[in-house]
Design a protein around this motif. Structure first.
Motif, PDB file in Angstrom:
ATOM      1  N   PRO A 176       0.823  -1.220   0.000  1.00  0.00           N
ATOM      2  CA  PRO A 176       0.000   0.000   0.000  1.00  0.00           C
ATOM      3  C   PRO A 176       0.848   1.257   0.000  1.00  0.00           C
ATOM      4  CG  PRO A 176       0.055  -0.951   2.193  1.00  0.00           C
ATOM      5  CD  PRO A 176       0.795  -1.914   1.304  1.00  0.00           C
ATOM      6  N   THR A 177       1.512   1.516  -1.125  1.00  0.00           N
ATOM      7  CA  THR A 177       2.432   2.652  -1.192  1.00  0.00           C
ATOM      8  C   THR A 177       1.846   3.860  -1.893  1.00  0.00           C
ATOM      9  OG1 THR A 177       3.374   1.724  -3.224  1.00  0.00           O
ATOM     10  CG2 THR A 177       4.472   1.163  -1.141  1.00  0.00           C
ATOM     11  N   GLU A 178       0.778   3.680  -2.672  1.00  0.00           N
ATOM     12  CA  GLU A 178       0.181   4.787  -3.426  1.00  0.00           C
ATOM     13  C   GLU A 178      -1.328   4.677  -3.380  1.00  0.00           C
ATOM     14  OE1 GLU A 178       0.386   6.706  -7.936  1.00  0.00           O
ATOM     15  OE2 GLU A 178       1.887   5.244  -7.271  1.00  0.00           O
ATOM     16  N   GLY A 179      -1.981   5.749  -2.931  1.00  0.00           N
ATOM     17  CA  GLY A 179      -3.417   5.700  -2.701  1.00  0.00           C
ATOM     18  C   GLY A 179      -4.247   5.470  -3.944  1.00  0.00           C
ATOM     19  N   SER A 180      -3.756   5.920  -5.119  1.00  0.00           N
ATOM     20  CA  SER A 180      -4.546   5.800  -6.339  1.00  0.00           C
ATOM     21  C   SER A 180      -4.362   4.451  -7.033  1.00  0.00           C
ATOM     22  CB  SER A 180      -4.163   6.916  -7.318  1.00  0.00           C
ATOM     23  OG  SER A 180      -2.788   6.809  -7.679  1.00  0.00           O
ATOM     24  N   VAL A 181      -3.498   3.603  -6.503  1.00  0.00           N
ATOM     25  CA  VAL A 181      -3.229   2.291  -7.099  1.00  0.00           C
ATOM     26  C   VAL A 181      -3.858   1.214  -6.222  1.00  0.00           C
ATOM     27  CG1 VAL A 181      -1.445   0.628  -7.731  1.00  0.00           C
ATOM     28  CG2 VAL A 181      -1.086   3.065  -8.166  1.00  0.00           C
ATOM     29  N   SER A 182      -4.570   0.297  -6.839  1.00  0.00           N
ATOM     30  CA  SER A 182      -5.255  -0.758  -6.078  1.00  0.00           C
ATOM     31  C   SER A 182      -4.277  -1.877  -5.730  1.00  0.00           C
ATOM     32  CB  SER A 182      -6.431  -1.329  -6.887  1.00  0.00           C
ATOM     33  OG  SER A 182      -7.021  -2.407  -6.187  1.00  0.00           O
ATOM     34  N   TRP A 183      -3.581  -1.687  -4.617  1.00  0.00           N
ATOM     35  CA  TRP A 183      -2.700  -2.760  -4.168  1.00  0.00           C
ATOM     36  C   TRP A 183      -3.525  -3.989  -3.780  1.00  0.00           C
ATOM     37  CZ3 TRP A 183      -3.389  -4.708   0.697  1.00  0.00           C
ATOM     38  CH2 TRP A 183      -4.072  -3.916   1.621  1.00  0.00           C
TER      39      TRP A 183
END
Length: 216
Positions: A176-183
């Motif tokens: 979970p490093t970037e809010g706009s990317v669905s990890w």
């Protein structure tokens, strides 16, 4: 050629297929994946010219009615940059996976999409909408990575190692490093690929536990 042992299931090295059969499988796998990627671009064009009308088919978490969007969400994207980022890895990984047969490949992708989509539905942040073929990309990566070890086929182990060398860096995408990317989609897609390798593993042939034989 097969190498057996008296205990457990043998490791195997697949016989070299006839050239025409191998070329036909490669042709079928290539056409399948080129068609798949072309479909993703076509859908994004349709989405763009309709004012992003297809975005509604992304997955919104923990809404029962959104469960029907688990499958279409894996074919939709939020912009041309998004679909472009997924196209090449999907083409390469899908081609490698489809070489083992179209039927098995479609079963693998079905498991990946369902597991990945349900994972997103359960764990994505409230108010978010998730879509994209990266669920399938991460799932195929996980599938190819472990398939050879699950099936105990040496050539598939080698393919998995090559895939790890080429695309191993994508594993950062499960964090979970970037809010706009669905990890979440990446993580559960990856787990779906591993699960598919286990569920669809090759069954041992009768007599696989017999003493070793080497056939040349």
């Amino acid at each position: 050629m097969s190498y057996g042992s008296s205990a457990g299931r043998p490791w195997e090295q697949r016989a070299v297929p006839r050239a025409d059969g191998g070329l036909e499988r490669a042709r079928s796998a290539g056409l399948l994946m080129v068609g798949w990627v072309a479909l993703l671009w076509l859908l994004e064009v349709i989405d763009a010219v309709t004012g992003h009308a297809l975005d509604t088919y992304g997955v919104s978490p923990r809404e029962v009615g959104e469960l029907r969007d688990v499958i279409p969400a894996a074919f939709l994207h939020f912009g041309f940059d998004h679909v472009a980022a997924n196209s090449l890895p999907l083409l390469v990984l899908g081609f490698l996976a489809a070489l083992r047969g179209t039927g098995r490949f479609l079963a693998v992708v079905g498991i990946i999409i369902v597991v990945g989509g349900l994972g997103v539905w359960l764990t994505a942040p409230a108010g978010s909408v998730t879509a994209g073929a990266s669920i399938v990309v991460f799932g195929l990566f996980g599938y190819l990575l472990v398939r050879g070890f699950v099936d105990r086929v040496i050539t598939d182990v080698i393919v998995g190692l090559v895939v790890a060398a080429l695309y191993g860096s994508i594993l950062w995408g499960v964090l979970p490093t970037e809010g706009s990317v669905s990890w979440q989609g990446h993580l559960f897609g990856l787990l779906g690929g591993v699960l598919a390798a286990v569920l669809l593993r090759r069954r041992p042939a009768p007599g696989a536990g017999r003493p070793a034989t080497i056939i040349g």
